[in-house]
Scaffold this motif. Structure first.
Motif, PDB file in Angstrom:
ATOM      1  N   PRO A  56       9.219   8.447   7.721  1.00 30.39           N
ATOM      2  CA  PRO A  56       9.530   8.650   6.306  1.00 30.39           C
ATOM      3  C   PRO A  56       9.702  10.125   5.975  1.00 30.39           C
ATOM      4  N   GLU A  57      10.578  10.413   5.041  1.00 31.78           N
ATOM      5  CA  GLU A  57      10.936  11.791   4.731  1.00 31.78           C
ATOM      6  C   GLU A  57       9.740  12.583   4.214  1.00 31.78           C
ATOM      7  N   LEU A  58       9.659  13.844   4.660  1.00 35.50           N
ATOM      8  CA  LEU A  58       8.627  14.772   4.223  1.00 35.50           C
ATOM      9  C   LEU A  58       9.265  15.902   3.429  1.00 35.50           C
ATOM     10  N   PHE A  59       8.487  16.447   2.490  1.00 36.03           N
ATOM     11  CA  PHE A  59       9.000  17.476   1.587  1.00 36.03           C
ATOM     12  C   PHE A  59       8.115  18.713   1.687  1.00 36.03           C
ATOM     13  N   ALA A  60       8.751  19.886   1.675  1.00 36.09           N
ATOM     14  CA  ALA A  60       8.034  21.149   1.825  1.00 36.09           C
ATOM     15  C   ALA A  60       7.293  21.505   0.551  1.00 36.09           C
ATOM     16  N   ARG A  61       6.066  22.041   0.750  1.00 32.88           N
ATOM     17  CA  ARG A  61       5.261  22.522  -0.380  1.00 32.88           C
ATOM     18  C   ARG A  61       4.084  23.316   0.157  1.00 32.88           C
ATOM     19  N   ASP A  62       3.985  24.588  -0.266  1.00 35.95           N
ATOM     20  CA  ASP A  62       2.808  25.403   0.044  1.00 35.95           C
ATOM     21  C   ASP A  62       2.472  25.398   1.539  1.00 35.95           C
ATOM     22  N   HIS A  63       3.438  25.725   2.376  1.00 37.49           N
ATOM     23  CA  HIS A  63       3.243  25.825   3.820  1.00 37.49           C
ATOM     24  C   HIS A  63       2.804  24.520   4.464  1.00 37.49           C
ATOM     25  N   GLU A  64       3.203  23.420   3.848  1.00 37.34           N
ATOM     26  CA  GLU A  64       2.948  22.123   4.450  1.00 37.34           C
ATOM     27  C   GLU A  64       4.133  21.219   4.134  1.00 37.34           C
ATOM     28  N   HIS A  65       4.165  20.063   4.792  1.00 31.68           N
ATOM     29  CA  HIS A  65       5.152  19.039   4.479  1.00 31.68           C
ATOM     30  C   HIS A  65       4.395  17.752   4.195  1.00 31.68           C
ATOM     31  N   ALA A  66       4.786  17.100   3.115  1.00 36.58           N
ATOM     32  CA  ALA A  66       4.059  15.911   2.687  1.00 36.58           C
ATOM     33  C   ALA A  66       5.024  14.907   2.083  1.00 36.58           C
ATOM     34  N   GLY A  67       4.556  13.686   1.958  1.00 31.74           N
ATOM     35  CA  GLY A  67       5.384  12.653   1.358  1.00 31.74           C
ATOM     36  C   GLY A  67       4.598  11.366   1.193  1.00 31.74           C
ATOM     37  N   THR A  68       5.103  10.489   0.355  1.00 27.93           N
ATOM     38  CA  THR A  68       4.504   9.170   0.166  1.00 27.93           C
ATOM     39  C   THR A  68       5.546   8.108   0.465  1.00 27.93           C
ATOM     40  N   PHE A  69       5.079   6.938   0.850  1.00 27.59           N
ATOM     41  CA  PHE A  69       5.976   5.809   1.093  1.00 27.59           C
ATOM     42  C   PHE A  69       5.186   4.511   0.935  1.00 27.59           C
ATOM     43  N   ILE A  70       5.897   3.453   0.661  1.00 29.57           N
ATOM     44  CA  ILE A  70       5.295   2.149   0.414  1.00 29.57           C
ATOM     45  C   ILE A  70       5.441   1.268   1.646  1.00 29.57           C
ATOM     46  N   VAL A  71       4.369   0.566   1.991  1.00 25.06           N
ATOM     47  CA  VAL A  71       4.403  -0.391   3.095  1.00 25.06           C
ATOM     48  C   VAL A  71       4.012  -1.765   2.561  1.00 25.06           C
ATOM     49  N   PRO A  72       4.986  -2.670   2.378  1.00 24.40           N
ATOM     50  CA  PRO A  72       4.683  -4.029   1.921  1.00 24.40           C
ATOM     51  C   PRO A  72       4.181  -4.899   3.070  1.00 24.40           C
ATOM     52  N   VAL A 101       0.853  -1.187   0.000  1.00 28.19           N
ATOM     53  CA  VAL A 101       0.000   0.000   0.000  1.00 28.19           C
ATOM     54  C   VAL A 101       0.889   1.236   0.000  1.00 28.19           C
ATOM     55  N   GLU A 102       0.585   2.161  -0.902  1.00 28.76           N
ATOM     56  CA  GLU A 102       1.257   3.457  -0.873  1.00 28.76           C
ATOM     57  C   GLU A 102       0.503   4.360   0.092  1.00 28.76           C
ATOM     58  N   MET A 103       1.228   4.867   1.090  1.00 35.43           N
ATOM     59  CA  MET A 103       0.647   5.767   2.080  1.00 35.43           C
ATOM     60  C   MET A 103       1.066   7.204   1.763  1.00 35.43           C
ATOM     61  N   HIS A 104       0.176   8.127   2.082  1.00 35.54           N
ATOM     62  CA  HIS A 104       0.447   9.553   1.865  1.00 35.54           C
ATOM     63  C   HIS A 104       0.326  10.266   3.202  1.00 35.54           C
ATOM     64  N   GLN A 105       1.245  11.146   3.473  1.00 36.95           N
ATOM     65  CA  GLN A 105       1.277  11.890   4.726  1.00 36.95           C
ATOM     66  C   GLN A 105       1.287  13.390   4.432  1.00 36.95           C
ATOM     67  N   GLN A 106       0.437  14.131   5.128  1.00 36.87           N
ATOM     68  CA  GLN A 106       0.376  15.581   5.002  1.00 36.87           C
ATOM     69  C   GLN A 106       0.435  16.189   6.390  1.00 36.87           C
ATOM     70  N   LEU A 107       1.349  17.125   6.608  1.00 37.45           N
ATOM     71  CA  LEU A 107       1.550  17.729   7.914  1.00 37.45           C
ATOM     72  C   LEU A 107       1.497  19.245   7.799  1.00 37.45           C
ATOM     73  N   ARG A 108       0.535  19.843   8.478  1.00 38.83           N
ATOM     74  CA  ARG A 108       0.419  21.297   8.557  1.00 38.83           C
ATOM     75  C   ARG A 108       0.367  21.661  10.034  1.00 38.83           C
ATOM     76  N   ILE A 109       1.471  22.149  10.571  1.00 43.01           N
ATOM     77  CA  ILE A 109       1.563  22.511  11.981  1.00 43.01           C
ATOM     78  C   ILE A 109       1.264  23.999  12.119  1.00 43.01           C
ATOM     79  N   ARG A 110       0.308  24.333  12.986  1.00 47.47           N
ATOM     80  CA  ARG A 110      -0.066  25.723  13.225  1.00 47.47           C
ATOM     81  C   ARG A 110      -0.193  25.925  14.730  1.00 47.47           C
ATOM     82  N   PHE A 111       0.871  26.401  15.343  1.00 42.53           N
ATOM     83  CA  PHE A 111       0.870  26.595  16.794  1.00 42.53           C
ATOM     84  C   PHE A 111      -0.011  27.787  17.182  1.00 42.53           C
ATOM     85  N   GLY A 112      -0.304  27.855  18.496  1.00 53.27           N
ATOM     86  CA  GLY A 112      -0.957  29.047  19.041  1.00 53.27           C
ATOM     87  C   GLY A 112      -2.323  29.325  18.476  1.00 53.27           C
TER      88      GLY A 112
END
Length: 611
Positions: free
Chosen positions: A171-187, A127-138
């Motif tokens: 898994p590594e995340l990559f910056a884009r449009d004020h977020e960090h995201a990435g995909t990875f495979i889980v066998p 399965v290819e998993m997708h991760q999106q991280l948008r951290i907004r403190f305060g």
């Protein structure tokens, strides 16, 4: 297969599809809690306490208010989810066209850290998993400075803003449009761990978590706590989950029990009845103690009593109806215009002005809970009894004062009948402390005041024409809180006056078979708009039915109410019957503790205890 690569631009837009309140599951480390949506997104998280500013706030706005989504890239993936037994480890099984994975979301407890673990285990295929991280403190006010770290532990993401910092490993995340995201495979057969740890920004990032060890310890702790429940018979599963919810909302160190994990989820969608419930109400905490003790659970009662002693120490006239988790008194209410609100329900509020209200019933609730603890064998101390005597002494000179009542009316203070009954209960339990447990106090004076209050209630708080107790002196309106007159022993469930009150409540407050708290159209609360049926009130009606010989109706209503729980057994504050959705803050301690007491009433009726 490529294990890590930059995210594809077609995925995951800024605006998210609004989730129902019932679409969220809770994970908790007994210091704070996160809400995980059905789509794999953590949309609400405050670190390191329940009442800290949010770092993920999409629940009250959009993705850009902060979220952490982890799900298959396959948009047609399906899922099932559950808790791993009697705990708050959430397991979601995703099925895609290429394989199956299991995602475990958990907040480890007992290690004095603020961590979230998201473990992905391959079950079959890949399965290819997708991760999106948008951290907004305060509360979404602080966009963090984010950089990658490369150290002996590997590559991680460090986000810092003001006093807050988090480190994300996996898994590594990559910056884009004020977020960090990435995909990875889980066998199949492989496990990938993603962790996030909050820490004060002036400190060095903590070392990686020993994940296997912490997950095992967390599971063991929850299951050990649940082992004391020993619930049997009707609604045992629902009672067990409700008791677990109350434990999850109890701060591990202070003993304070928050009313809910969220703020500003609307009582009326699109309206302004949106309040911050991430604080400790004396009423809710007292009722929670009563519910726990009724199930034979005294673990934690001493800690709550110590919290109470610390919080209300000082002059009894300064007692508040609610406090911060650590006993803080200053809870100023303000609005957060940066949040559009859940489904556009604005304003979003933090703090709660109700902390400044006088609600005389809370002292009665405290006295009833501490009496129940005494009956259950919790040893009274001289310090705790001195506190109770001080509270009762305060009531001796203030029992005639009007108040805002159990529902925190923001209109004119009145002499609410429920409040007067709870004052009666305060003196009643003080009298019993002397006569049944040998404690010291001016019992003759208390007996005199108890009689005076009863006479006043039966005269001014009762409408003889309708044969019903009323919401407050001088009105013909009724209030669902009148159902609690039986709970505290003011009258019997089968007394003519109580049966008349129930008939009036059914006539005036039933909406689609569920109870409203009161008629908002009467204008007593000083607020615009309406609200949905309040779940705790309907559970109170279950208790009344069970105690008064209407057992079939009690079971039917109870079955309907527990059916409003979501797929992992959580209840919010209210329920929108028309649209079949939960409303108000979630998960709501008040709803769950009322469920526990309703189940107990049904079991007692089935055993013939009310005959």
């Amino acid at each position: 297969m490529t294990r890590n690569r930059p995210p594809r631009s077609r995925r995951w837009h800024t605006e998210s599809v609004a989730m129902g309140i019932e679409d969220y599951a809770l994970i908790s480390d007994c210091y704070t809690a996160a809400l995980v949506a059905r789509d794999g997104s953590i949309d609400w998280l405050c670190m390191p306490r329940y009442d800290s500013p949010s770092m993920f706030g999409a629940l009250l706005g959009t993705d850009d208010h902060g979220r952490w989504k982890l799900a298959p890239s396959d948009e047609r993936a399906t899922f099932t989810r559950r808790y791993d037994g009697d705990c708050f480890t959430l397991i979601t099984t995703w099925t895609t066209r290429t394989g199956v994975v299991e995602v475990t979301d958990v907040m480890p407890r007992g290690d004095h850290r603020a961590d979230v673990v998201r473990r992905i285990r391959g079950i079959s295929g890949w399965v290819e998993m997708h991760q999106q991280l948008r951290i907004r403190f305060g509360y979404s006010a602080a966009m963090p400075w984010v950089r990658k770290l490369h150290d002996e532990y590997g590559t991680s993401l460090l986000a810092v803003a003001g006093p807050d910092a988090v480190i994300v490993r996996g898994p590594e995340l990559f910056a884009r449009d004020h977020e960090h995201a990435g995909t990875f495979i889980v066998p199949a057969g492989e496990t990938v761990d993603v962790t996030m740890t909050w820490f004060p920004s002036h400190r060095e990032p903590p070392a990686p978590l020993h994940i296997d060890e912490q997950l095992a310890l967390t599971e063991e702790w929850w299951h050990n706590w649940a082992s004391i429940l020993e619930q049997h018979g009707t609604y045992a599963d629902e009672v067990a989950r409700s008791l677990l919810v109350m434990r999850a909302l109890t701060h591990e160190e202070t003993g304070g029990i928050v009313a809910a994990a969220t703020t500003s989820l609307p009582e009326n969608f699109g309206g302004s009845r949106n309040w911050d419930y991430r604080y400790v109400w004396l009423r809710d905490a007292s009722l929670a103690v009563t519910a726990l003790v009724s199930c034979g659970i005294t673990e934690g009662v001493d800690r709550w009593r110590l919290w109470l002693l610390r919080a209300i120490a000082g002059d009894p006239k300064d007692v508040q109806i609610m406090y911060g988790i650590g006993g803080e008194r200053d809870l100023p209410e303000r609005e957060l215009p940066a949040f559009p609100g859940y489904g556009g329900s604005a304003p979003v509020r933090i703090g709660n002005a109700a902390a400044l209200q006088f609600q005389s019933d809370v002292i009665g609730e405290v006295m009833v809970a501490l009496h129940d603890a005494r009956v259950a064998g919790v040893v009274e101390t001289g310090f705790s009894w001195a506190l109770q005597r001080a509270l009762v002494s305060f009531m001796e000179t203030h029992w005639q004062s009007p108040d805002q009542g159990i529902w925190e009316i923001r209109g004119v203070p009145r002499r609410f009948t429920h409040s007067r009954v709870m004052m009666w209960a305060a003196f009643d339990r003080a009298i019993k402390a002397v006569t049944e447990f040998g404690l010291e106090g001016p019992v003759d004076r208390w007996i005199e005041l108890r009689a005076l209050i009863r006479e006043e209630i039966d005269t001014e708080g009762f409408d003889p024409e309708r044969n019903t107790y009323v919401q407050y002196y001088g009105t013909t309106e009724v209030d669902a809180s009148l159902l609690q007159l039986v709970d505290v022993g003011f009258c019997r469930a089968t007394s003519p006056r109580m049966l008349g009150t129930v008939a009036a409540i059914e006539s005036d407050l039933l909406r689609d078979g569920l109870l409203l708290r009161y008629r908002t159209q009467a204008g007593v609360d000083g607020l615009p708009g309406d609200e949905h049926p309040f779940l705790a009130c309907s559970f109170w009606l279950v208790c009344q039915y069970a105690r008064s010989g209407r057992l079939d109706e009690a079971r039917a209503l109870m079955d309907r109410l527990v059916g409003f729980s979501n797929d992992v057994g959580l209840l919010s504050e209210e329920y929108d019957v028309t649209h079949g959705r939960q409303a108000g803050n979630t998960p709501q301690a008040f709803s769950h503790l009322a469920l526990v007491l309703a189940a107990k009433a049904i079991r007692a009726a089935e055993a013939g205890e009310y005959a």
